[in-house]
Write an enzyme that holds these catalytic residues in place. Structure first.
Site, PDB file in Angstrom:
ATOM      1  N   SER A  84     -37.062   7.593 -18.305  1.00 23.14           N
ATOM      2  CA  SER A  84     -36.629   6.993 -19.582  1.00 23.14           C
ATOM      3  C   SER A  84     -35.721   7.967 -20.308  1.00 23.14           C
ATOM      4  CB  SER A  84     -37.835   6.674 -20.464  1.00 23.14           C
ATOM      5  OG  SER A  84     -38.579   5.631 -19.910  1.00 23.14           O
ATOM      6  N   GLN A 111     -30.337   6.031 -25.107  1.00 20.63           N
ATOM      7  CA  GLN A 111     -28.969   5.710 -25.517  1.00 20.63           C
ATOM      8  C   GLN A 111     -28.617   6.294 -26.880  1.00 20.63           C
ATOM      9  OE1 GLN A 111     -28.326   1.477 -25.437  1.00 20.63           O
ATOM     10  NE2 GLN A 111     -28.636   1.323 -23.251  1.00 20.63           N
ATOM     11  N   GLU A 158     -29.799   4.608 -37.689  1.00 21.95           N
ATOM     12  CA  GLU A 158     -30.459   3.502 -36.990  1.00 21.95           C
ATOM     13  C   GLU A 158     -31.502   2.868 -37.900  1.00 21.95           C
ATOM     14  OE1 GLU A 158     -31.893   5.167 -33.295  1.00 21.95           O
ATOM     15  OE2 GLU A 158     -29.896   5.060 -32.412  1.00 21.95           O
ATOM     16  N   ASP A 181     -48.911   5.507 -14.848  1.00 24.35           N
ATOM     17  CA  ASP A 181     -49.768   6.265 -13.909  1.00 24.35           C
ATOM     18  C   ASP A 181     -50.533   7.395 -14.598  1.00 24.35           C
ATOM     19  OD1 ASP A 181     -48.566   4.774 -11.899  1.00 24.35           O
ATOM     20  OD2 ASP A 181     -47.094   6.339 -11.450  1.00 24.35           O
ATOM     21  N   HIS A 188     -38.458  -3.550 -28.079  1.00 19.76           N
ATOM     22  CA  HIS A 188     -37.116  -3.362 -28.628  1.00 19.76           C
ATOM     23  C   HIS A 188     -36.534  -4.741 -28.873  1.00 19.76           C
ATOM     24  CE1 HIS A 188     -33.022  -2.098 -29.247  1.00 19.76           C
ATOM     25  NE2 HIS A 188     -33.436  -0.846 -29.278  1.00 19.76           N
ATOM     26  N   ARG A 215     -38.000  -1.953 -36.097  1.00 18.26           N
ATOM     27  CA  ARG A 215     -37.971  -2.736 -34.863  1.00 18.26           C
ATOM     28  C   ARG A 215     -38.994  -3.863 -34.814  1.00 18.26           C
ATOM     29  NH1 ARG A 215     -36.916   2.055 -30.456  1.00 18.26           N
ATOM     30  NH2 ARG A 215     -34.784   2.328 -31.103  1.00 18.26           N
ATOM     31  N   HIS A 229     -40.577  -1.631 -24.774  1.00 16.67           N
ATOM     32  CA  HIS A 229     -39.633  -0.516 -24.821  1.00 16.67           C
ATOM     33  C   HIS A 229     -40.311   0.843 -24.872  1.00 16.67           C
ATOM     34  CE1 HIS A 229     -36.030   1.647 -25.583  1.00 16.67           C
ATOM     35  NE2 HIS A 229     -36.336   1.958 -26.824  1.00 16.67           N
ATOM     36  N   GLU A 269     -43.963  10.643 -23.971  1.00 15.86           N
ATOM     37  CA  GLU A 269     -44.388   9.255 -24.196  1.00 15.86           C
ATOM     38  C   GLU A 269     -45.784   8.963 -23.651  1.00 15.86           C
ATOM     39  OE1 GLU A 269     -41.313   6.391 -23.407  1.00 15.86           O
ATOM     40  OE2 GLU A 269     -42.730   4.712 -23.506  1.00 15.86           O
ATOM     41  N   ARG A 311     -42.958   3.173 -33.870  1.00 15.89           N
ATOM     42  CA  ARG A 311     -42.111   4.365 -33.736  1.00 15.89           C
ATOM     43  C   ARG A 311     -40.786   4.179 -34.457  1.00 15.89           C
ATOM     44  NH1 ARG A 311     -38.008   6.036 -29.375  1.00 15.89           N
ATOM     45  NH2 ARG A 311     -37.785   3.792 -29.295  1.00 15.89           N
TER      46      ARG A 311
HETATM   47  C1  LIG Z   1     -33.359   2.360 -22.237  1.00 14.41           C
HETATM   48  C2  LIG Z   1     -34.043   3.330 -23.147  1.00 14.41           C
HETATM   49  C3  LIG Z   1     -33.384   3.848 -24.248  1.00 14.41           C
HETATM   50  C4  LIG Z   1     -34.012   4.771 -25.085  1.00 14.41           C
HETATM   51  N1  LIG Z   1     -33.302   5.318 -26.128  1.00 14.41           N
HETATM   52  C5  LIG Z   1     -33.890   6.287 -26.877  1.00 14.41           C
HETATM   53  C6  LIG Z   1     -33.157   6.962 -27.883  1.00 14.41           C
HETATM   54  O1  LIG Z   1     -31.968   6.720 -28.079  1.00 14.41           O
HETATM   55  N2  LIG Z   1     -33.793   7.922 -28.623  1.00 14.41           N
HETATM   56  C7  LIG Z   1     -35.107   8.242 -28.424  1.00 14.41           C
HETATM   57  O2  LIG Z   1     -35.634   9.116 -29.120  1.00 14.41           O
HETATM   58  N3  LIG Z   1     -35.822   7.614 -27.467  1.00 14.41           N
HETATM   59  C8  LIG Z   1     -35.244   6.669 -26.688  1.00 14.41           C
HETATM   60  N4  LIG Z   1     -35.974   6.058 -25.701  1.00 14.41           N
HETATM   61  C9  LIG Z   1     -37.344   6.494 -25.467  1.00 14.41           C
HETATM   62  C10 LIG Z   1     -37.305   7.856 -24.778  1.00 14.41           C
HETATM   63  O3  LIG Z   1     -36.252   7.883 -23.854  1.00 14.41           O
HETATM   64  C11 LIG Z   1     -38.611   8.148 -24.053  1.00 14.41           C
HETATM   65  O4  LIG Z   1     -39.691   7.934 -24.900  1.00 14.41           O
HETATM   66  C12 LIG Z   1     -38.654   9.603 -23.603  1.00 14.41           C
HETATM   67  O5  LIG Z   1     -37.480   9.944 -22.923  1.00 14.41           O
HETATM   68  C13 LIG Z   1     -39.856   9.830 -22.709  1.00 14.41           C
HETATM   69  O6  LIG Z   1     -39.736  11.112 -22.130  1.00 14.41           O
HETATM   70  P1  LIG Z   1     -40.887  11.646 -21.193  1.00 14.41           P
HETATM   71  O7  LIG Z   1     -40.436  12.961 -20.694  1.00 14.41           O
HETATM   72  O8  LIG Z   1     -42.168  11.543 -21.885  1.00 14.41           O
HETATM   73  O9  LIG Z   1     -40.944  10.578 -19.978  1.00 14.41           O
HETATM   74  P2  LIG Z   1     -39.817  10.148 -18.944  1.00 14.41           P
HETATM   75  O10 LIG Z   1     -38.484  10.605 -19.342  1.00 14.41           O
HETATM   76  O11 LIG Z   1     -39.977   8.695 -18.675  1.00 14.41           O
HETATM   77  O12 LIG Z   1     -40.220  10.936 -17.623  1.00 14.41           O
HETATM   78  C14 LIG Z   1     -41.371  10.575 -16.891  1.00 14.41           C
HETATM   79  C15 LIG Z   1     -41.425  11.411 -15.629  1.00 14.41           C
HETATM   80  O13 LIG Z   1     -42.715  11.269 -15.049  1.00 14.41           O
HETATM   81  C16 LIG Z   1     -42.581  11.036 -13.659  1.00 14.41           C
HETATM   82  N5  LIG Z   1     -43.758  10.309 -13.189  1.00 14.41           N
HETATM   83  C17 LIG Z   1     -44.282   9.138 -13.657  1.00 14.41           C
HETATM   84  N6  LIG Z   1     -45.375   8.807 -12.948  1.00 14.41           N
HETATM   85  C18 LIG Z   1     -45.550   9.793 -12.020  1.00 14.41           C
HETATM   86  C19 LIG Z   1     -46.481   9.989 -10.991  1.00 14.41           C
HETATM   87  N7  LIG Z   1     -47.482   9.136 -10.724  1.00 14.41           N
HETATM   88  N8  LIG Z   1     -46.348  11.101 -10.220  1.00 14.41           N
HETATM   89  C20 LIG Z   1     -45.339  11.986 -10.421  1.00 14.41           C
HETATM   90  N9  LIG Z   1     -44.426  11.825 -11.393  1.00 14.41           N
HETATM   91  C21 LIG Z   1     -44.530  10.735 -12.186  1.00 14.41           C
HETATM   92  C22 LIG Z   1     -41.286  10.284 -13.528  1.00 14.41           C
HETATM   93  O14 LIG Z   1     -40.816  10.369 -12.195  1.00 14.41           O
HETATM   94  C23 LIG Z   1     -40.434  11.015 -14.556  1.00 14.41           C
HETATM   95  O15 LIG Z   1     -39.918  12.180 -13.973  1.00 14.41           O
HETATM   96  C24 LIG Z   1     -35.353   5.140 -24.850  1.00 14.41           C
HETATM   97  C25 LIG Z   1     -36.031   4.614 -23.744  1.00 14.41           C
HETATM   98  C26 LIG Z   1     -35.391   3.732 -22.895  1.00 14.41           C
HETATM   99  C27 LIG Z   1     -36.138   3.179 -21.713  1.00 14.41           C
END
Ligand SMILES: Cc1cc2nc3c(=O)[nH]c(=O)nc-3n(C[C@H](O)[C@H](O)[C@H](O)COP(=O)(O)OP(=O)(O)OC[C@H]3O[C@@H](n4cnc5c(N)ncnc54)[C@H](O)[C@@H]3O)c2cc1C
Length: 566
Positions: free
Chosen positions: A75, A80, A146, A241, A262, A308, A369, A393, A404
């Protein structure tokens, strides 16, 4: 029908519980024949939170980061709009705190909000130091606005491709750290635990080879669970997971009823459900229905810039009112050059479908979202299991409350990644090396000769969640969903699968179970949790978190309510 959850005061008759149980480990492992790997710190997930945590670990420690797919699928890389922080001289921390609390509908943990908001400028500076190029205007950071933000404070990159640029820079920075190893295509099935707490994880690598990764400290950064829904902006990896595995390992979960939808995801048959960033409305885009009428004024005086949950709810109602499967974003009144250069990604995607975003209305509807609920953590990212930390997340940190605020989640990943990384690093430094596998108890699961059509159950689950546990919820819809999940859990959870498809389905069912139970329990409307049968908020009863913890050898959930810290 209600779900088989035990309330805190009623734990005496576990034997009367239902037929299915949550196995401790999804897949059996044989420590005598599995390869063993020893690290100081294991980080599960290589999105923004995971990489930020990795950077924080002392270079004298050996770190392993595992991702379930290739590292660029997250994500974080898809984000974006941008990352929020008080940068402009006319803005101040109190404003950002106030906006976050207002969006969170009386359920944020104020000390956490204060902490995250105050760290934002420093975390944004770190990203710049590590190579992120943010958009500028007249030599200063360009600041977007935003929904729900009272000031311009969203730092962005390449217009609407902020996540890709941040993750490019973070990946190349962590690549240069010799003490950090990355395993891609390494699916973490479960966390290894003994009486002391978390000891590492069971990881399936290429060709289904199961490896036991032992670590002094483990940090969980597996992101969200949007894939539980038919309509979602999330990448394929977001199947919850980490939340399910943490539950099986004994970690407390919290706020599971809060899935943020979203309001504006591209709705074109044949395209993926790409998100149309909120920043589009920040620049002046209007929402119109199929008759060309601007309707947000009927729902909220903030119009398109309402939070939102309000916009998603309004769109759902307007779609019903007009009996049309979507509404439209209209930017035809704005400067076309500015629109195309500010949103190059959206311009490109829409063009494939013959839509010129500066002229044509863009068809949109809401989709799952951001998952607000997850693994309960304190300000350092400590879960309720010793030696297991979490960031991003996957957590329920108290920052978002019941809704959020846009662009606060990349920020949360940075702040909690840094905190969990620092705390895990300190804890690992204080521990002596111990290169031995410890004996672990496993609960039996069974192999079945007959094959289940896993794709069929997965699709049915996603449709069910969208229909009954979506933007608008009711007791009857939630009870119907609970009954279905109960049935599926009975024959899917006790099975032994040998590949990712099966483990993901087991995780998705586990997470769905808690989402539905919490949504049924919270008999009020608050933030993203909209109950049509309880349309008002009830501060007297419900200004608290719903929390779950595994109990008994069958892993039945114990539900309790925990008050806010303020
Ligand atoms: C389309 C979109 C637009 C967004 N825009 C914004 C924005 O503009 N601003 C903002 O603040 N937030 C935004 N968000 C939300 C934000 O991107 C996410 O909340 C944030 O990036 C989550 O980061 P994270 O590191 O927690 O998880 P992620 O970036 O989702 O990373 C998860 C990681 O865990 C790994 N993983 C998952 N399950 C397993 C498993 N069983 N075994 C091994 N590895 C695993 C995956 O492979 C990945 O590497 C957006 C989200 C989306 C989907």
């Amino acid at each position: 029908m209600s779900l088989p959850v035990k309330l805190e005061e009623d734990l005496s008759d576990l034997e009367t519980m239902p037929m299915f149980y949550f196995p401790r480990y999804l897949s059996p492992f044989d420590p005598k024949s599995s390869p063993h790997h020893f690290f100081d710190v294991l980080i599960v997930g290589g999105g923004l939170a995971g990489l930020r945590a990795a950077i924080e670990i002392d270079p004298n420690l050996r770190v392993l980061v595992v991702t379930k797919d290739v590292a660029r699928h997250s994500s974080s890389a898809w984000a974006q709009g941008g990352i929020a922080g008080v940068i402009h001289s006319e803005d101040c921390f109190e404003n950002h705190v106030g906006d976050t609390l207002a969006a969170g509908c009386n359920l944020c943990e104020r000390p956490i909000v204060e902490m995250v908001v105050r760290e934002a400028p420093e975390r944004i500076k770190e990203l710049i130091c590590w190579g992120t190029t943010f958009d500028e205007e007249a030599g200063e950071l360009a600041l977007g606005k935003e929904g729900g933000h009272s000031h311009h404070r969203i730092v962005h990159a390449n217009g609407d491709a902020t996540g890709a640029e941040i993750m490019r820079a973070m990946a190349s920075w962590t690549d240069r750290l010799p003490h950090v190893t990355l395993w891609e295509d390494a699916f973490t099935i479960d966390f290894l635990t003994d009486r002391e707490g978390c000891r590492g994880a069971v990881v399936a690598r290429a060709e289904r080879q199961i490896a036991l990764v032992w670590a002094k400290q483990t940090i969980l950064c597996t992101g969200g669970a949007g894939q539980l829904y038919r309509e979602t902006s999330n990448p394929e990896v977001a199947t919850g997971d980490g939340i399910a595995a943490a539950y099986r390992a004994g970690a407390a979960l919290r706020d599971m009823e809060f899935m943020q939808f979203h309001p504006t995801m591209l709705y074109i048959a044949g395209s993926n459900r790409r998100l149309i960033t909120e920043a589009v409305r920040g620049e002046g885009a209007r929402l119109i229905d199929c008759r060309g009428e601007r309707f947000m004024g009927d729902y909220d005086e903030r119009m398109e810039l309402a939070p939102r949950d309000v916009v998603s709810h309004a769109i759902e109602l307007q779609m019903r009112k007009t009996r049309h499967p979507c509404v439209y974003l209209d930017m035809s009144h704005l400067d076309s050059g500015m629109i195309r250069s500010r949103f190059p990604g959206i311009t490109r995607v829409c063009k494939k479908f013959d839509i010129d975003i500066a002229i044509d209305p863009i068809p949109v509807r809401p989709g799952a979202h951001y998952f607000i609920g997850g693994v309960s953590v304190d300000a350092e990212g400590q879960t309720s299991v010793p030696h297991l930390w979490a960031a991003g997340e996957v957590t329920a940190s108290g920052l978002h409350g019941a809704n959020r605020l846009a662009s606060n989640s990349l920020l949360e990943g940075m702040v909690y990644g840094a905190h969990a990384g620092a705390a895990a690093s300190r804890a690992a430094m204080a521990m002596a090396d111990n290169f031995t596998a410890v004996p672990l108890s496993q609960t039996p699961t069974s192999m079945h000769e007959d094959q289940l059509d896993l794709a069929d159950i997965r699709n049915s689950l996603k449709s069910l969640m969208w229909r009954n546990v979506g933007v608008r919820r009711s007791q009857s819809g939630l009870e119907e969903a609970a009954a279905m999940i109960d049935r599926w859990c009975r024959y899917v959870l006790p099975r032994q699968f040998v590949d990712v498809e099966g483990w993901e389905l087991q995780n998705m069912l586990t997470v769905a179970y808690f989402m539905i139970d919490a949504a049924l329990a919270r008999e009020e409307t608050r933030g993203v949790h909209q109950r049509i049968d309880f349309p008002d908020s009830n501060d007297q009863t419900w200004r608290q978190h719903i929390r779950y913890q595994r109990c008994g050898s069958e892993g039945y959930p114990q539900r309790s309510d925990s008050p806010l810290s303020v």
